[in-house]
Design an enzyme around this catalytic site. Structure first.
Site, PDB file in Angstrom:
ATOM      1  N   SER A 143       0.858  -1.192   0.000  1.00 43.42           N
ATOM      2  CA  SER A 143       0.000   0.000   0.000  1.00 43.42           C
ATOM      3  C   SER A 143       0.890   1.237   0.000  1.00 43.42           C
ATOM      4  O   SER A 143       2.068   1.163   0.396  1.00 43.42           O
ATOM      5  CB  SER A 143      -0.865   0.016   1.263  1.00 43.42           C
ATOM      6  N   TYR A 157      -2.009  -1.953  10.405  1.00 46.46           N
ATOM      7  CA  TYR A 157      -2.108  -2.031   8.939  1.00 46.46           C
ATOM      8  C   TYR A 157      -0.857  -1.433   8.291  1.00 46.46           C
ATOM      9  O   TYR A 157      -0.249  -2.026   7.393  1.00 46.46           O
ATOM     10  CB  TYR A 157      -3.362  -1.280   8.479  1.00 46.46           C
TER      11      TYR A 157
HETATM   12  P1  NAD Z   1     -11.634  -5.896  -0.279  1.00 44.03           P
HETATM   13  O1  NAD Z   1     -11.997  -5.889   1.162  1.00 44.03           O
HETATM   14  O2  NAD Z   1     -12.572  -5.320  -1.284  1.00 44.03           O
HETATM   15  O3  NAD Z   1     -11.256  -7.382  -0.731  1.00 44.03           O
HETATM   16  C1  NAD Z   1     -10.433  -8.212   0.039  1.00 44.03           C
HETATM   17  C2  NAD Z   1     -10.800  -9.668  -0.188  1.00 44.03           C
HETATM   18  O4  NAD Z   1      -9.906 -10.479   0.588  1.00 44.03           O
HETATM   19  C3  NAD Z   1     -12.224 -10.026   0.265  1.00 44.03           C
HETATM   20  O5  NAD Z   1     -12.900 -10.770  -0.735  1.00 44.03           O
HETATM   21  C4  NAD Z   1     -12.013 -10.858   1.525  1.00 44.03           C
HETATM   22  O6  NAD Z   1     -13.016 -11.824   1.749  1.00 44.03           O
HETATM   23  C5  NAD Z   1     -10.670 -11.491   1.239  1.00 44.03           C
HETATM   24  N1  NAD Z   1      -9.956 -11.921   2.464  1.00 44.03           N
HETATM   25  C6  NAD Z   1      -9.891 -11.249   3.637  1.00 44.03           C
HETATM   26  N2  NAD Z   1      -9.204 -11.986   4.543  1.00 44.03           N
HETATM   27  C7  NAD Z   1      -8.844 -13.136   3.915  1.00 44.03           C
HETATM   28  C8  NAD Z   1      -8.152 -14.290   4.338  1.00 44.03           C
HETATM   29  N3  NAD Z   1      -7.682 -14.419   5.585  1.00 44.03           N
HETATM   30  N4  NAD Z   1      -7.957 -15.286   3.446  1.00 44.03           N
HETATM   31  C9  NAD Z   1      -8.440 -15.185   2.176  1.00 44.03           C
HETATM   32  N5  NAD Z   1      -9.109 -14.125   1.733  1.00 44.03           N
HETATM   33  C10 NAD Z   1      -9.317 -13.104   2.590  1.00 44.03           C
HETATM   34  O7  NAD Z   1     -10.212  -5.157  -0.337  1.00 44.03           O
HETATM   35  P2  NAD Z   1      -9.421  -4.388  -1.519  1.00 44.03           P
HETATM   36  O8  NAD Z   1      -9.610  -2.936  -1.337  1.00 44.03           O
HETATM   37  O9  NAD Z   1      -9.657  -5.004  -2.830  1.00 44.03           O
HETATM   38  O10 NAD Z   1      -7.946  -4.704  -1.022  1.00 44.03           O
HETATM   39  C11 NAD Z   1      -7.136  -5.701  -1.576  1.00 44.03           C
HETATM   40  C12 NAD Z   1      -5.709  -5.459  -1.113  1.00 44.03           C
HETATM   41  O11 NAD Z   1      -5.322  -4.124  -1.474  1.00 44.03           O
HETATM   42  C13 NAD Z   1      -5.507  -5.562   0.395  1.00 44.03           C
HETATM   43  O12 NAD Z   1      -4.278  -6.189   0.658  1.00 44.03           O
HETATM   44  C14 NAD Z   1      -5.485  -4.109   0.840  1.00 44.03           C
HETATM   45  O13 NAD Z   1      -4.773  -3.945   2.028  1.00 44.03           O
HETATM   46  C15 NAD Z   1      -4.770  -3.471  -0.341  1.00 44.03           C
HETATM   47  N6  NAD Z   1      -4.980  -2.030  -0.486  1.00 44.03           N
HETATM   48  C16 NAD Z   1      -6.224  -1.486  -0.565  1.00 44.03           C
HETATM   49  C17 NAD Z   1      -6.344  -0.104  -0.677  1.00 44.03           C
HETATM   50  C18 NAD Z   1      -7.695   0.552  -0.730  1.00 44.03           C
HETATM   51  O14 NAD Z   1      -7.759   1.777  -0.647  1.00 44.03           O
HETATM   52  N7  NAD Z   1      -8.770  -0.194  -0.880  1.00 44.03           N
HETATM   53  C19 NAD Z   1      -5.213   0.707  -0.758  1.00 44.03           C
HETATM   54  C20 NAD Z   1      -3.976   0.122  -0.692  1.00 44.03           C
HETATM   55  C21 NAD Z   1      -3.852  -1.245  -0.548  1.00 44.03           C
END
Ligand code: NAD
Length: 257
Positions: A143, A157
């Site tokens: 991130s 986080y």
């Molecule tokens: P999201 O919550 O939309 O999707 C995450 C998915 O991961 C969900 O389907 C959830 O069920 C699954 N998940 C959660 N825990 C799990 C586990 N223990 N085992 C298997 N699956 C699991 O999130 P997103 O926004 O698509 O984020 C995806 C990645 O991007 C994450 O690593 C997040 O930290 C990172 N990220 C997101 C942002 C943002 O602004 N959304 C910014 C930077 C980084």
């Protein structure tokens, strides 16, 4: 097609970045192992891929558990005969993650178990499979907070994403001569469920938006295209990077009004 004949495993494929990347990879010719703990969401992704005549299989796995991660790789390899791409993307942002004083040990441990250990286990079991395939590409979702501190605290986080970034650099170095590339994808703030649940008022959203030069949240589809580049052979000389896709947030000291 940019991923013709490739096999990809995508964790967190049921939602957000993982969902959009699964669809895009399948459209570009990859067979996709969609991994999630949310079975309905993961199966829905597979159905959508199949509806569009793509190839996908759903695998239930909690990425913080070694046996689940071993199994997800096994299913991908057994179903499609090889594994070339691992997108270690699943992650959590806990509602009670706060500053050092107010973050409980449980929240810290859970965040580290999913966000850090989950990436480690994806590599632990994924790398031998990539070796068997003659090489491949690993993309670990970190991130922008791996590079910047925020005054709105999410200490566990932030620390977890710093760990993903540094782990990625070392993995890239260790495996570079095995034709295995490892990159950290660092998205900026996105309009996905993960962030919108955390920035749950207009005031909190504006507090974050003020830092983004583009003046808007990113979309998961915009991240999927970056993952596609890192997964494909187009990025054949790219490894160990901190690949930022962030609307300029890490470039800015002061953003325009
Ligand atoms: P999201 O919550 O939309 O999707 C995450 C998915 O991961 C969900 O389907 C959830 O069920 C699954 N998940 C959660 N825990 C799990 C586990 N223990 N085992 C298997 N699956 C699991 O999130 P997103 O926004 O698509 O984020 C995806 C990645 O991007 C994450 O690593 C997040 O930290 C990172 N990220 C997101 C942002 C943002 O602004 N959304 C910014 C930077 C980084």
């Amino acid at each position: 097609m940019r991923l013709k004949d490739k096999v990809a495993l995508i964790t967190g494929g049921g939602s957000g970045i993982g969902y959009h990347t699964s669809l895009l990879f399948a459209k570009e010719g990859a067979s996709v192992a969609v991994v999630d703990i949310n079975d309905d969401a993961g199966k829905n992704t597979v159905q959508e891929i199949e509806k569009a005549s793509g190839k996908a299989v759903y695998v239930h796995a909690d990425i913080s558990k070694a046996s689940d991660c071993e199994n997800m790789v096994k299913v991908a390899e057994e179903t499609y005969g090889a594994l070339h791409i691992v997108f270690n993307n699943a992650g959590i942002s806990h509602a009670n993650d706060d500053d050092a004083i107010n973050t409980s040990e449980d929240v810290w441990d859970l965040t580290m178990a999913v966000n850090v250990k989950g990436v480690f286990l994806g590599c632990k079991y994924g790398i031998p499979a990539l070796r068997r395939a003659g090489g491949g590409s690993i993309i670990n979702t970190a991130s922008f907070v791996a590079s910047l501190g925020a005054a709105t605290p999410q200490l566990a986080y932030t620390a977890s994403k710093g760990a993903v970034l540094s782990m990625t650099r070392e993995l890239a170095t260790i495996h570079a001569r095995e034709n295995i590339r490892v990159n950290a994808l660092c998205p900026g703030p996105l309009r996905t469920e993960l962030l919108m649940k955390y920035l749950n008022t207009e005031e909190k959203k504006q507090r974050r938006l003020v830092h983004i030069p583009m003046g808007r949240f990113g979309e998961a589809e915009e991240i999927a295209y970056a993952v596609l580049y890192l997964a494909s052979d187009e990025s054949s000389f790219v490894t160990g990077t901190n690949f930022l896709v962030d609307g300029g947030i890490t470039a800015a000291y002061v953003t325009p009004e």
